[in-house]
Design an enzyme around this catalytic site. Structure first.
Site, PDB file in Angstrom:
ATOM      1  N   LYS A  49     147.051  97.986   7.449  1.00  0.00           N
ATOM      2  CA  LYS A  49     147.964  97.175   8.035  1.00  0.00           C
ATOM      3  C   LYS A  49     148.730  98.265   8.954  1.00  0.00           C
ATOM      4  O   LYS A  49     149.745  98.916   8.749  1.00  0.00           O
ATOM      5  CB  LYS A  49     149.070  96.669   6.990  1.00  0.00           C
ATOM      6  CG  LYS A  49     149.772  95.534   7.526  1.00  0.00           C
ATOM      7  CD  LYS A  49     150.128  94.601   6.563  1.00  0.00           C
ATOM      8  CE  LYS A  49     151.238  93.694   6.870  1.00  0.00           C
ATOM      9  NZ  LYS A  49     150.892  92.665   7.743  1.00  0.00           N
ATOM     10  N   TYR A  55     152.783  99.545   7.968  1.00  0.00           N
ATOM     11  CA  TYR A  55     154.057  98.627   7.692  1.00  0.00           C
ATOM     12  C   TYR A  55     153.610  97.567   6.885  1.00  0.00           C
ATOM     13  O   TYR A  55     152.590  97.570   6.466  1.00  0.00           O
ATOM     14  CB  TYR A  55     154.546  97.814   9.183  1.00  0.00           C
ATOM     15  CG  TYR A  55     153.560  96.632   9.745  1.00  0.00           C
ATOM     16  CD1 TYR A  55     152.238  96.930  10.175  1.00  0.00           C
ATOM     17  CD2 TYR A  55     153.843  95.324   9.560  1.00  0.00           C
ATOM     18  CE1 TYR A  55     151.584  95.784  10.584  1.00  0.00           C
ATOM     19  CE2 TYR A  55     153.323  94.278   9.805  1.00  0.00           C
ATOM     20  CZ  TYR A  55     151.940  94.327  10.392  1.00  0.00           C
ATOM     21  OH  TYR A  55     151.305  93.376  10.836  1.00  0.00           O
ATOM     22  N   GLU A  75     139.872  86.219  11.015  1.00  0.00           N
ATOM     23  CA  GLU A  75     141.290  85.809  10.522  1.00  0.00           C
ATOM     24  C   GLU A  75     142.224  85.380  11.853  1.00  0.00           C
ATOM     25  O   GLU A  75     141.324  84.962  12.693  1.00  0.00           O
ATOM     26  CB  GLU A  75     141.866  86.895   9.832  1.00  0.00           C
ATOM     27  CG  GLU A  75     142.186  88.162  10.785  1.00  0.00           C
ATOM     28  CD  GLU A  75     142.813  89.495   9.813  1.00  0.00           C
ATOM     29  OE1 GLU A  75     143.550  89.130   8.796  1.00  0.00           O
ATOM     30  OE2 GLU A  75     142.687  90.281  10.435  1.00  0.00           O
ATOM     31  N   LEU A  94     142.780  91.619   7.215  1.00  0.00           N
ATOM     32  CA  LEU A  94     143.611  92.396   6.449  1.00  0.00           C
ATOM     33  C   LEU A  94     143.386  91.454   5.139  1.00  0.00           C
ATOM     34  O   LEU A  94     143.442  90.262   5.102  1.00  0.00           O
ATOM     35  CB  LEU A  94     145.032  92.004   7.115  1.00  0.00           C
ATOM     36  CG  LEU A  94     146.216  92.739   6.100  1.00  0.00           C
ATOM     37  CD1 LEU A  94     146.046  94.359   6.475  1.00  0.00           C
ATOM     38  CD2 LEU A  94     147.478  92.074   6.404  1.00  0.00           C
TER      39      LEU A  94
END
Ligand SMILES: Cc1ncc(COP(=O)(O)O)c(C=O)c1O
Length: 286
Positions: free
Chosen positions: A147, A31, A179, A203
């Site tokens: 992702k 996505y 993260e 990411l």
């Protein structure tokens, strides 16, 4: 509301997706979330490039070219008259029946592509006041650079933060900060920005790449080096970044204030430089 379903713009009610879609059964898909300002896509090229990179990593043949995707997304913005908002898009590997973990070696032609929009103003109050966060062990898989729509680890971390009345969870592996559940995280110490390097553990955020570009242009040193939980808590300033949050000051971690509980000067500068980037691409927003 109009949405994209495969190659066309349709009414949301008209979308029909098979219960054996691999996205539904295995979370086998990717996505992207792209921000729209003034009805114009921001950093669309970078988002689309990340989507194509992720697709290559999981052998997913995307059902469009980069150009066709931009065209479809622009039609969607137009169709829903979005001024400031988000586009959510996802592509799954489509139907495999009967259910089977292994996907076909040959090109899977049944990929399902959907995209929708939501009108969301910039959260200026939150960007000014900052967010409160908790820290949690990073229990996700080892391909966080993809992702993927498989987000259970992220969901559980975000939920844990919300249960404690906080906004976000900062994740760590072996005492090193990776993260957040839905954003990247950076610290500032002695006017230097530190952030986890890209690789399989985080990411590669588009927002952080824009922020680091403008920071370097402004003469701020950015070091893509890991930092510890202790360094996180002793930082002068901390900020999370994502497409929807932009540069978001973190003002409290595990109940302890960061930078006296206020957005610090470096993050304020980054926020204004980011607005300039938005305005260069999408026109005046302030
Ligand atoms: C886990 C995670 N890291 C980082 C980001 C930030 O990425 P971007 O700046 O491209 O939105 C996101 C955004 O959704 C995310 O979910």
């Amino acid at each position: 509301m109009k949405v994209i379903w495969n190659n066309q713009l349709v009414e949301r009610e008209d979308v029909k997706i098979d219960m054996e879609d691999r996205g539904y059964q295995f979370a086998d898909g990717l996505y992207e979330v792209i921000r729209v300002y003034n009805g114009v896509l921001f950093t669309a090229k970078q988002h689309i490039e990340r989507l194509f990179t992720g697709a290559k990593k999981i052998d997913l043949i995307l059902p469009f070219t980069r150009e066709k995707l931009i065209k479809l997304l622009s039609e969607l913005i137009e169709g829903n008259q979005i001024e400031t908002g988000n586009i959510y898009l996802q592509v799954t590997r489509g139907v495999s029946s009967p259910r089977n973990h292994a996907y076909p070696e040959t090109e899977c032609t049944s990929t399902v592509f959907t995209a929708s929009t939501t009108s969301v103003p910039r959260n200026l109050k939150m960007m000014n006041d900052g967010i409160k966060v908790i820290t949690l062990p990073d229990m996700r898989w080892l391909h966080c650079d993809i992702k993927s729509i498989s987000l259970l680890g992220n969901i559980m971390a975000k939920h844990e933060a919300h249960k404690k009345g906080k906004d976000e969870a900062i994740l760590y592996r072996d005492n090193r900060v990776t993260e957040c559940s839905t954003s990247n995280i950076s610290i500032i110490k002695d006017n230097i920005i530190y952030t986890h390097p890209d690789g399989n553990l985080i990411l590669p955020g588009i927002t952080k790449s824009v922020l680091f570009k403008v920071a370097r242009q402004a003469g701020i040193t950015v070091k893509e080096e890991t930092f510890t939980l202790k360094e996180l808590k002793e930082a002068d300033e901390v900020f999370a970044s994502s497409t929807t949050m932009e540069a978001m000051p973190v003002i409290e971690i595990d109940g302890e204030l960061v930078g006296g509980g206020n957005c610090g000067p470096v993050v304020k500068l980054l926020q204004s430089l980011y607005v300039t980037e938005i305005e260069t691409e999408c026109g005046i927003i302030s």
